[in-house]
Design a protein around this motif. Structure first.
Motif, PDB file in Angstrom:
ATOM      1  N   LEU A   1       0.759  -1.139  -0.071  1.00 43.61           N
ATOM      2  CA  LEU A   1      -0.069   0.026  -0.133  1.00 43.61           C
ATOM      3  C   LEU A   1       0.937   1.341  -0.014  1.00 43.61           C
ATOM      4  CD1 LEU A   1      -2.702  -1.193   2.622  1.00 43.61           C
ATOM      5  CD2 LEU A   1      -3.063  -1.251   0.114  1.00 43.61           C
ATOM      6  N   THR A   2       1.858   1.070   0.639  1.00 42.78           N
ATOM      7  CA  THR A   2       2.873   2.423   0.847  1.00 42.78           C
ATOM      8  C   THR A   2       4.182   2.120   0.046  1.00 42.78           C
ATOM      9  OG1 THR A   2       3.898   2.239   2.852  1.00 42.78           O
ATOM     10  CG2 THR A   2       1.712   2.892   2.771  1.00 42.78           C
TER      11      THR A   2
ATOM     12  N   ARG B   1      -4.674  -1.710   6.476  1.00 48.74           N
ATOM     13  CA  ARG B   1      -5.380  -1.004   5.312  1.00 48.74           C
ATOM     14  C   ARG B   1      -6.342   0.066   5.918  1.00 48.74           C
ATOM     15  NH1 ARG B   1      -7.153  -5.143   3.233  1.00 48.74           N
ATOM     16  NH2 ARG B   1      -5.270  -5.531   1.907  1.00 48.74           N
TER      17      ARG B   1
ATOM     18  N   LEU C   1      -4.511   3.206   7.368  1.00 53.06           N
ATOM     19  CA  LEU C   1      -4.257   4.109   6.175  1.00 53.06           C
ATOM     20  C   LEU C   1      -5.320   4.640   5.431  1.00 53.06           C
ATOM     21  CD1 LEU C   1      -1.356   1.863   4.409  1.00 53.06           C
ATOM     22  CD2 LEU C   1      -1.042   3.755   6.222  1.00 53.06           C
TER      23      LEU C   1
ATOM     24  N   HIS D   1       0.072   7.311   4.896  1.00 45.73           N
ATOM     25  CA  HIS D   1       0.651   6.904   3.750  1.00 45.73           C
ATOM     26  C   HIS D   1       1.783   7.830   3.362  1.00 45.73           C
ATOM     27  CE1 HIS D   1       0.668   5.736  -0.480  1.00 45.73           C
ATOM     28  NE2 HIS D   1      -0.268   4.778  -0.177  1.00 45.73           N
TER      29      HIS D   1
END
Length: 319
Positions: A28-29, A303, A306, A313
């Motif tokens: 995700l990051t 998740r 964030l 993030h």
């Protein structure tokens, strides 16, 4: 930008929680634990830290933990490590342990400097030694690193039973030792595993001093510290779990360490189990009954975090 990753204690379920958090962060990051400037591992966290610094991604570690095929890169790396493994020296012979307290002299040592000893570390020397061996742990990690320490990136926390003092392997003041032995010492839960002897001295689980040991970074003054703490709980969760008192104590230890790092200018991001994580992990950290669920739930917790806080993030993606 200097980054540090802190991976705390937590048994097999804690290891799965770490890997769920780390896979989600990378997906995700882009935060990849392998690229952190410093990786601090305690107990279960030391296993993940050692594998990261040997080049194994969190996703590959998940596959290996659950018995699934890892990536082609990881398979190639494992083949080369197996070829090298036959050249590793044999472990020292088992030290015969006496009955009674592991290190009765720890009480006297603590009395000489009570400000430097944590209660859990002191108790670890006053209970009988466990009988389960850590040889499998040390041998497995030795296959990853051999006799070499990966520079200053990796730090492994353990407790020297003789005087209940924390020792951080991988730092200049610690005894010289291979990564496999250091990780075995960090995982040697008092009363369950036999202590690991290094230069004639018994060492036990670093979680006896602190389940996270994030304060070992205070002299590094990193810009960003990511902490994964399986043994505490996040906001709004954990107070009704059977092990709530233990988790509350760990959360308080962690809070002090986080405040210390923030006073020194670090941005600190902490990941702790949510109520859903705690339900998946269960109350026995040494029994990984639902490993895939623990990994997936931890990833879902990241998740959600964030999504609720978009600034995280940005912070995690600035390395």
């Amino acid at each position: 930008m200097t980054t540090a990753l802190v991976l705390g204690a937590g048994g097999l379920t804690g290891q799965a929680f770490h890997l769920g958090v780390l896979t989600a962060l990378q997906d995700l990051t882009g935060f990849d634990g392998r690229e952190a400037d410093v990786v601090v591992g305690t107990s279960a966290g030391s296993l993940v830290a050692a594998a990261l610094t040997a080049g194994f991604s969190a996703a590959d570690q998940v596959a290996l933990l659950l018995g699934d095929p890892p990536s082609a890169e990881a398979r190639s790396r494992l083949r080369s490590l197996r070829m090298r493994a036959s050249g590793l020296p044999a472990r020292e012979q088992e030290v015969r342990l006496r009955r009674g307290p592991l290190a009765p002299g720890a009480l006297l040592a603590a009395a000489r400097r009570p400000w430097g000893v944590r209660p859990g570390a002191l108790v670890s020397g006053l209970i009988p030694a466990g009988r389960n061996t850590t040889h499998g742990i040390s041998r497995g990690i030795s296959h990853l690193h051999g006799q070499d320490w990966p520079g200053s990136q990796l730090r492994i926390c353990a407790v020297r039973a003789r005087d209940a003092r924390r020792v951080v392997f991988g730092t200049p003041t610690a005894p010289t030792v291979d990564v496999g032995t250091a990780v075995a010492a960090s995982c040697a839960i008092p009363g369950y595993f036999s202590p690991v002897f290094i230069h004639g001295q018994p060492y036990v689980d670093g979680g006896a001093h602190s389940p996270t040991n994030a304060d070992v970074l205070r002299a590094d003054e990193p810009d960003l510290v990511v902490i994964c703490s399986p043994m505490s709980f996040g906001p709004g969760g954990g107070t009704r779990s059977p092990d709530a008192l233990i988790r509350l104590a760990v959360r308080r230890y962690l809070g002090r360490e986080v405040r210390l790092l923030r006073r020194r200018g670090a941005t600190v991001v902490v990941f702790q189990p949510s109520p859903r994580d705690l339900a998946a992990m269960g109350v026995n950290p040494m029994r990984l009954l639902r490993g895939q669920e623990v990994v997936e739930t931890a990833a879902a917790t990241v998740r959600s975090r964030l999504q609720a806080r978009p600034e995280l993030h940005d912070q995690l993606g600035q390395r």
